[in-house]
Design a protein around this motif. Structure first.
Motif, short mmCIF file in Angstrom:
data_model
loop_
_atom_site.label_atom_id
_atom_site.label_comp_id
_atom_site.label_asym_id
_atom_site.label_seq_id
_atom_site.Cartn_x
_atom_site.Cartn_y
_atom_site.Cartn_z
N ILE A 71 0.84 -1.20 0.00
CA ILE A 71 0.00 0.00 0.00
C ILE A 71 0.87 1.25 0.00
O ILE A 71 0.65 2.19 -0.77
CB ILE A 71 -0.95 0.01 1.21
CG1 ILE A 71 -1.98 -1.09 1.09
CG2 ILE A 71 -1.64 1.38 1.33
CD1 ILE A 71 -2.94 -1.19 2.28
N ASN A 72 1.89 1.25 0.86
CA ASN A 72 2.79 2.41 0.93
C ASN A 72 3.67 2.52 -0.32
O ASN A 72 3.96 3.63 -0.78
CB ASN A 72 3.66 2.32 2.18
CG ASN A 72 2.89 2.63 3.44
OD1 ASN A 72 2.57 3.78 3.74
ND2 ASN A 72 2.57 1.60 4.21
N ALA A 73 4.09 1.39 -0.86
CA ALA A 73 4.90 1.42 -2.08
C ALA A 73 4.09 1.98 -3.24
O ALA A 73 4.57 2.83 -4.01
CB ALA A 73 5.40 0.02 -2.41
N ILE A 74 2.85 1.55 -3.36
CA ILE A 74 1.99 2.04 -4.44
C ILE A 74 1.66 3.52 -4.22
O ILE A 74 1.61 4.31 -5.18
CB ILE A 74 0.69 1.21 -4.51
CG1 ILE A 74 1.02 -0.21 -4.97
CG2 ILE A 74 -0.32 1.86 -5.46
CD1 ILE A 74 -0.14 -1.17 -4.90
N GLY A 75 1.47 3.91 -2.96
CA GLY A 75 1.23 5.32 -2.66
C GLY A 75 2.41 6.19 -3.04
O GLY A 75 2.24 7.26 -3.63
#
Length: 257
Positions: free
Chosen positions: A167-171
């Motif tokens: 989730i954080n990587a995609i964000g």
């Protein structure tokens, strides 16, 4: 005395607090306060960010234990405050177990803000962080859009129980891509200011704070675990942003700040 019911209520309260981002010492304190308030002779709890272990002894000397695995964690300081207040109310008013369970269920299911509100708030926060770091009005507008987009994606991915790392990587990737695209099209001026302001939404501030507080309080296992969690979130953000910047430079080249 229904020892199992008391143990269930105490564990339920602790689980809500831990899922909402509470410090481990605060969760342990709340669990012990509830157990002792309902007449259990001895109560011990061991809490780490991913689990709760409780052992209690009733007036007859019987020992009962309960283990809870916590898989999902978020940030909801309001729920922490409500459970904390309820535990203190139990000490002073001796509430029934039924009323306490009903209150805890209400706290757990009470979503104070809608997804729409969260998206708007994230958009505003992202925009003003960009201004704080020196961006101009055009950068501010781009960050408003990025903030809303990141939050929308996070909500969607959370519903399908996607790993926090991804989730954080995609964000981070989303933020960098939109920032680079906007500056290349002349919509924004400063890629670095836009990216930094937008990524503030993903920075694990609470995890870092709790890691320090747990370590100072002597909960070294919990403190180390939260520090590693914060470090992994930072890596995820860097990986997502780094991949986009690398691909952009490779295929489009030139200056991007």
């Amino acid at each position: 005395m229904d020892t199992n019911r008391i143990l269930y209520i105490a564990a339920f309260a602790g689980e809500i607090m831990l899922q909402s981002g509470a410090e481990t010492y605060r969760v342990e304190e709340t669990i012990l306060r509830i157990c002792i308030s309902y007449g259990l002779k001895n109560a011990d709890s061991f809490v780490i960010p991913t689990g709760i272990i409780i052992s209690v002894t009733d007036t007859h000397g019987n020992i009962t234990s309960k283990v809870i695995r916590v898989n999902m964690r978020t940030v909801d300081l309001d729920k922490i405050s409500q459970v904390n207040d309820l535990s203190r109310k139990i000490c002073t008013e001796q509430l029934t177990l039924d009323s306490v369970e009903k209150s805890l269920t209400h706290i757990l299911n009470n979503n104070k803000y809608s997804n729409k509100t969260l998206i708007i708030a994230s958009s505003i926060a992202s925009g003003f962080f960009t201004l704080l770091f020196g961006g101009n009005f055009k950068d501010f507008l781009v960050s408003l859009f990025i903030g809303a987009t990141i939050k929308f994606i996070s909500i969607i991915l959370s519903k399908i129980e996607t790993n926090t790392f991804f989730i954080n990587a995609i964000g981070g990737a989303t933020s960098s891509f939109i920032a680079l695209l906007s500056t290349s099209l002349g919509i924004g001026n400063n890629t670095d200011k836009i990216v930094i302001g937008s990524l503030m939404l993903l920075v694990p501030g609470l995890a870092i704070t709790n890691a320090i507080r747990d370590t100072i309080a002597g909960d070294l296992v919990a403190g180390s675990a939260r520090a590693i969690e914060a470090f992994l979130v930072a890596i995820a953000i860097a990986v997502g942003s780094g991949i986009i910047f690398t691909l952009w430079i490779k295929y489009f080249g030139g200056s991007f700040i």
